[in-house]
Motif scaffolding. Structure first.
Motif, PDB file in Angstrom:
ATOM      1  N   VAL A  84       0.878  -1.168   0.000  1.00  0.00           N
ATOM      2  CA  VAL A  84       0.000   0.000   0.000  1.00  0.00           C
ATOM      3  C   VAL A  84       0.915   1.217   0.000  1.00  0.00           C
ATOM      4  O   VAL A  84       1.738   1.382   0.903  1.00  0.00           O
ATOM      5  CB  VAL A  84      -0.918  -0.002   1.249  1.00  0.00           C
ATOM      6  N   PHE A  85       0.804   2.035  -1.039  1.00  0.00           N
ATOM      7  CA  PHE A  85       1.651   3.227  -1.122  1.00  0.00           C
ATOM      8  C   PHE A  85       1.016   4.376  -0.348  1.00  0.00           C
ATOM      9  O   PHE A  85      -0.191   4.591  -0.414  1.00  0.00           O
ATOM     10  CB  PHE A  85       1.891   3.616  -2.588  1.00  0.00           C
ATOM     11  N   THR A  86       1.846   5.086   0.382  1.00  0.00           N
ATOM     12  CA  THR A  86       1.375   6.209   1.190  1.00  0.00           C
ATOM     13  C   THR A  86       2.020   7.495   0.669  1.00  0.00           C
ATOM     14  O   THR A  86       2.845   7.441  -0.252  1.00  0.00           O
ATOM     15  CB  THR A  86       1.772   6.011   2.658  1.00  0.00           C
ATOM     16  N   ASN A  87       1.677   8.615   1.291  1.00  0.00           N
ATOM     17  CA  ASN A  87       2.269   9.882   0.850  1.00  0.00           C
ATOM     18  C   ASN A  87       3.706  10.062   1.343  1.00  0.00           C
ATOM     19  O   ASN A  87       4.396  10.981   0.932  1.00  0.00           O
ATOM     20  CB  ASN A  87       1.418  11.055   1.332  1.00  0.00           C
ATOM     21  N   GLU A 117      -6.210   5.974   7.781  1.00  0.00           N
ATOM     22  CA  GLU A 117      -6.913   5.561   6.562  1.00  0.00           C
ATOM     23  C   GLU A 117      -6.079   4.535   5.782  1.00  0.00           C
ATOM     24  O   GLU A 117      -6.617   3.555   5.256  1.00  0.00           O
ATOM     25  CB  GLU A 117      -7.151   6.811   5.709  1.00  0.00           C
ATOM     26  N   ASP A 118      -4.754   4.770   5.737  1.00  0.00           N
ATOM     27  CA  ASP A 118      -3.884   3.818   5.036  1.00  0.00           C
ATOM     28  C   ASP A 118      -3.813   2.492   5.788  1.00  0.00           C
ATOM     29  O   ASP A 118      -3.740   1.425   5.169  1.00  0.00           O
ATOM     30  CB  ASP A 118      -2.475   4.411   4.856  1.00  0.00           C
ATOM     31  N   PHE A 121      -6.946   0.616   4.910  1.00  0.00           N
ATOM     32  CA  PHE A 121      -6.901   0.081   3.544  1.00  0.00           C
ATOM     33  C   PHE A 121      -5.950  -1.113   3.473  1.00  0.00           C
ATOM     34  O   PHE A 121      -6.218  -2.104   2.783  1.00  0.00           O
ATOM     35  CB  PHE A 121      -6.475   1.165   2.542  1.00  0.00           C
TER      36      PHE A 121
ATOM     37  N   ARG B  23      -9.772   6.759  -2.883  1.00  0.00           N
ATOM     38  CA  ARG B  23      -8.715   5.752  -2.703  1.00  0.00           C
ATOM     39  C   ARG B  23      -8.235   5.244  -4.064  1.00  0.00           C
ATOM     40  O   ARG B  23      -7.047   5.024  -4.269  1.00  0.00           O
ATOM     41  CB  ARG B  23      -9.261   4.613  -1.821  1.00  0.00           C
ATOM     42  N   LEU B  30      -0.181   7.233  -6.540  1.00  0.00           N
ATOM     43  CA  LEU B  30       1.004   6.813  -5.794  1.00  0.00           C
ATOM     44  C   LEU B  30       1.717   5.616  -6.439  1.00  0.00           C
ATOM     45  O   LEU B  30       2.927   5.492  -6.343  1.00  0.00           O
ATOM     46  CB  LEU B  30       0.637   6.498  -4.343  1.00  0.00           C
ATOM     47  N   HIS B  31       0.949   4.764  -7.100  1.00  0.00           N
ATOM     48  CA  HIS B  31       1.558   3.598  -7.762  1.00  0.00           C
ATOM     49  C   HIS B  31       1.937   3.908  -9.200  1.00  0.00           C
ATOM     50  O   HIS B  31       2.466   3.041  -9.884  1.00  0.00           O
ATOM     51  CB  HIS B  31       0.584   2.413  -7.750  1.00  0.00           C
TER      52      HIS B  31
END
Lengths: 315, 146
Positions: A84-87, A117-118, A121, B23, B30-31
């Motif tokens: 899961v990519f985050t900021n 939230e991340d 997810f 989302r 982001l990806h």
């Protein structure tokens, strides 16, 4: 498929120097090395498992350019990624190996802060990944913003789906993990030799701590204390074992625990008896420390090194 | 013959059918993906969301009819339309007929699908599970191999 979870992965910057001197400008010379490789315990375990011939996927949090670099390098090795990519940005861990003085200096970054939230997810994604795997390995530290209760949640979600869970995280989280009772617990005690708020060291204390964990964690079958490579202690419900490598020649301790855990999972997944699994895991750890690199390069050496592992049974 | 499994990138990134569009956009950003697979509770593939299909919802009808962005008065209108769907569920925009390939398909079949459907990326499915993605650059990279 085996899934490894690395909530706080890293890019490992590994410098292998002839001699590391403080307050000195080092320019790398012939024979010295600078490596940039994916890191974090779960990632390292995934790497070794893949090398041993397993089908592996890995998940966790990643971010920024270093996050993409991490995933790209893993995929090149044939490991499926589902981060899961985050900021934020995936951290960089620096290790300096001094060959002359045989020292290893490690500086591990905090890692990015993860939003609620991340986290939510990630848990949804993890839950869906569980449908396609047999074994889950949860390993490494937690990034900022992630509560240790996530470990209980991840173990429980996997256990409910009948998956076998293996945990190799900081000893600070052992109590939290015990609440969800994974199959195997390998406390990471490299930086602090403490468990349940007490200093523990030596075979007798490891045996006692292992039995305490088994008593309070009903589904856990094996607890391993591995950071003293010369006396690895494995405690089971039936017997306990002390494993000692013969003629140990340590070159680089980096990645030792991850190689051990990967060896354990690989041997266990092949349905081998417990004593053989423990010997194989110790031989995998031994093979790793006797080489410069943090992952096992020549898997055939593991089979040769099994003969060098003495196993003592303790009632 | 070159097969998809030799070239696909083994990324399992996806969103869930109940994920919100916010989302989905964030995952794409982001990806660095222009297409993201959508999966159900069992981890099974449902379809894909393409960035163009999200934009399509946001573009006012009159602009679609004239097919000319020089008439675009202000990006604010698109942004405002996007805002109104950010909390909608991914399932609303999923394209269940989005083309896909399996690992054993040939690269020429993948190239054909990408070209005919005018898409940049295809999910690679094994049964109902996403096992990777393949994009136009992987098609081009076949030419670099001996």
């Amino acid at each position: 498929m085996i899934l490894t979870v690395t909530l706080n992965p890293a890019i490992d910057k590994i410098l292998i120097l002839d001699e590391f001197v403080l307050h000195k400008l080092h320019r790398l010379e012939k024979g010295e090395m600078s490596l940039v490789v994916p890191g974090g315990k779960g990632v390292n375990i995934a790497h070794n498992l893949k090398k041993l011939g397993n089908t592996v996927a890995t998940t966790g949090f990643a971010g920024g350019h270093s996050g993409h670099l991490l995933c790209e390098r893993l995929r090149i090795e044939g490991i499926s990624t589902s981060f899961v990519f985050t900021n934020g940005v995936t951290r960089t861990n620096t290790s300096i190996l001094d060959r002359k003085n045989e020292t290893l200096t490690e500086i591990n970054d905090f890692g990015q802060e993860i939003s609620a939230e991340d986290v939510s997810f990630f848990i949804e994604t993890y839950d869906r990944l569980l449908h396609r795997i047999r074994i889950v390995v949860i390993a490494g530290s937690l990034p900022k913003g992630v509560d240790p209760t996530i470990l209980t949640e991840l173990i429980q979600l996997a256990s409910k789906k009948g998956k076998q869970v293996i945990v190799h995280t900081l000893s600070d989280y052992t109590e939290e993990c015990m609440k969800a009772s994974p199959y195997l617990i390998v406390p990471d005690m490299r930086s602090r030799h403490e468990l349940f708020g007490k200093k523990i060291d030596g075979i007798a204390q490891f045996l006692e701590a292992g039995r305490h964990i088994l008593m309070h964690s009903p589904h856990t079958q094996v607890v391993c204390f591995i950071h003293r490579i010369e006396n690895v202690v494995a405690v089971t419900r039936d017997k306990s074992y002390i494993l000692r490598p013969k003629d140990l020649k340590i070159v680089n301790m980096l990645g030792y625990g991850d190689a051990y855990v990967a060896g354990f999972i690989h041997a266990q997944d092949k349905g081998l008896p417990l004593k053989t699994i423990l010997r194989y895991a110790s031989a995998a750890g031994l093979t790793d420390v006797e080489d410069l690199y943090k992952e096992i390069r020549d898997i055939h050496l593991i089979d040769k090194n099994i003969k060098r592992i003495d196993l003592e049974e303790v009632e | 013959m070159k097969h998809v499994e030799e070239y696909m990138f083994r990324d399992l990134t996806s969103v869930n059918e109940n994920s919100i569009i916010r989302r989905v956009i964030n995952t794409m950003r982001l990806h660095r993906l222009c297409v993201v697979p959508v999966i159900n509770n069992l981890g099974e593939y449902i379809g894909c969301i393409n960035e163009l299909s999200i934009l399509d919802v946001a573009i006012p009808m009159y602009m679609k009819s004239i097919y000319n962005t020089s008439f675009m008065a202000d990006i604010d209108q698109i942004t405002s339309n996007l805002h109104s769907i950010l909390n909608e569920k991914a399932i609303k925009l999923v394209d269940k007929n989005y083309p896909w390939v399996s690992p054993t398909d040939s690269m020429s079949y993948a190239a054909d699908l990408l070209y005919r459907h005018k898409v940049n990326m295809l999910p690679v499915l094994e049964g109902k599970m996403v096992v990777g993605m393949i994009s136009q650059i992987e098609i081009l990279s076949v030419s670099l191999d001996k």
